[in-house]
Write an enzyme that holds these catalytic residues in place. Sequence first.
Site, PDB file in Angstrom:
ATOM      1  N   LYS A   1      -2.093  -9.991  61.314  1.00  0.00           N
ATOM      2  CA  LYS A   1      -0.919 -11.165  61.201  1.00  0.00           C
ATOM      3  C   LYS A   1      -0.137 -10.912  60.135  1.00  0.00           C
ATOM      4  O   LYS A   1      -0.428 -11.036  59.113  1.00  0.00           O
ATOM      5  CB  LYS A   1      -1.425 -12.600  61.025  1.00  0.00           C
TER       6      LYS A   1
ATOM      7  N   MET B   1      -4.396 -22.080  58.196  1.00  0.00           N
ATOM      8  CA  MET B   1      -4.219 -22.661  57.779  1.00  0.00           C
ATOM      9  C   MET B   1      -5.058 -22.967  56.109  1.00  0.00           C
ATOM     10  O   MET B   1      -5.996 -23.339  56.447  1.00  0.00           O
ATOM     11  CB  MET B   1      -3.169 -23.903  57.388  1.00  0.00           C
ATOM     12  N   ALA B   2      -5.173 -21.563  54.933  1.00  0.00           N
ATOM     13  CA  ALA B   2      -6.329 -22.182  54.211  1.00  0.00           C
ATOM     14  C   ALA B   2      -7.195 -23.388  53.098  1.00  0.00           C
ATOM     15  O   ALA B   2      -5.436 -23.622  53.187  1.00  0.00           O
ATOM     16  CB  ALA B   2      -6.226 -20.826  53.186  1.00  0.00           C
TER      17      ALA B   2
ATOM     18  N   GLN C   1     -10.307 -14.528  60.239  1.00  0.00           N
ATOM     19  CA  GLN C   1      -9.202 -13.677  59.507  1.00  0.00           C
ATOM     20  C   GLN C   1      -9.603 -13.578  58.768  1.00  0.00           C
ATOM     21  O   GLN C   1     -10.138 -14.114  57.525  1.00  0.00           O
ATOM     22  CB  GLN C   1      -8.117 -14.318  59.673  1.00  0.00           C
TER      23      GLN C   1
ATOM     24  N   GLY D   1       1.407 -23.549  63.094  1.00  0.00           N
ATOM     25  CA  GLY D   1       1.124 -23.990  61.635  1.00  0.00           C
ATOM     26  C   GLY D   1       1.638 -25.128  61.546  1.00  0.00           C
ATOM     27  O   GLY D   1       1.008 -26.385  61.151  1.00  0.00           O
ATOM     28  N   ARG D   2       2.936 -25.669  60.073  1.00  0.00           N
ATOM     29  CA  ARG D   2       3.075 -27.162  59.707  1.00  0.00           C
ATOM     30  C   ARG D   2       2.917 -28.050  60.262  1.00  0.00           C
ATOM     31  O   ARG D   2       3.134 -29.820  60.477  1.00  0.00           O
ATOM     32  CB  ARG D   2       3.663 -26.886  58.521  1.00  0.00           C
TER      33      ARG D   2
ATOM     34  N   CYS E   1       0.007 -12.942  53.669  1.00  0.00           N
ATOM     35  CA  CYS E   1      -0.346 -13.912  52.705  1.00  0.00           C
ATOM     36  C   CYS E   1       0.029 -14.115  51.572  1.00  0.00           C
ATOM     37  O   CYS E   1       0.254 -12.301  50.830  1.00  0.00           O
ATOM     38  CB  CYS E   1      -1.804 -13.977  52.124  1.00  0.00           C
TER      39      CYS E   1
END
Length: 323
Positions: A139, A17-18, A70, A224-225, A100
């Site tokens: 991914k 997660m950038a 990544q 992720g979130r 992305c």
Amino acid sequence: MQIGSVKINGYAALAPMAGVADRAFRLMCVEFGAAYVVGEMVSSKGIVYGDRKSEELLILDDNERPAAVQLFGDDPDTMARAAELAMKYNPDVIDINMGCPVPKVAGNNCGSALMRDPALCRRIVAAVVSAVDVPVTAKIRKGYSARSVNAVEVALACEDGGASAITVHGRTREQMYSPPADWDIIRQVKQAVKIPVIGNGDVNSAENAAKMYRQTGCDLVMVGRGALGAPWIFAQINAYLEKGELLPDPPVEKRMEILLRQVELAVGFKGERRALLEARKHAAWAVRGLPGASRLRAKAGKISTFDQLKALCREVCEISSQK
Ligand SMILES: Cc1cc2nc3c(=O)[nH]c(=O)nc-3n(C[C@H](O)[C@H](O)[C@H](O)COP(=O)(O)O)c2cc1C
């Protein structure tokens, strides 16, 4: 579960997660049992041109292993060269971003835009595989749009190019992050390829993680979130999948301790100014669902020193103890 020769011990990975899953956050997740972590996406061009900020993003801590860096880009040679240069930071795995959706990336034919050209995906993977001696993964998303759902085709192309595993986020580029993720596409990819499949999208609880394993047959789930403001989700997932035990969320004081420790680590890595600007988001996530959350979130949005964060955490504990 193994990615090439890299053994993954545990049940859930932290998603890249950038701007969020930096070294400090990843370390907290690993402390709570994340089995594998992927760093923030880094521009292959940035690395090749010697951009200092890009290089900084490649740094991996010894305590967050196994870990991937990544890379994003659309030119096989540049990706291969960037991967070679990234090896200076000893990644266990090199992951290639094919998911992305943001215009700055996808608009330049990188990230999810690569999925429009499975042959190019294959060439990029093959070029990176021949440049490094660690496993290479990709991914991907469900597809670029509703009219081009091609995760299976892209996964097969990546496998053919030599990928050691594939992560599937069950949304198209068009869908960005909001409609519920389609887990069936993860199942379809799992059935089509021989390499391990990492399932991603909407895993936000231990029970949900178990459900993704059951419904998709994936080899690892990626969160992720669901980990934002809640790095302990990895302990909860591990306890549930190992022993069927549902662990409660930690008490408020413990949550604030965790936040402070994470931000303290970040201050050590990137200095107080930057770390505290970024801590605003983490603090807002950490107070989610607590009494007075919206007012506390507004306060979190204004902090700029570690002492202010400490004061906010004290206030959170006081408010919660009064309820
Ligand atoms: C703030 C943010 C930054 C992200 N940055 C990246 C990234 O750098 N590379 C990547 O492959 N995916 C990135 N993603 C996508 C996540 O890795 C993941 O695929 C997505 O959030 C779906 O999983 P979730 O439903 O568990 O959040 C990002 C997502 C968010 C919310």
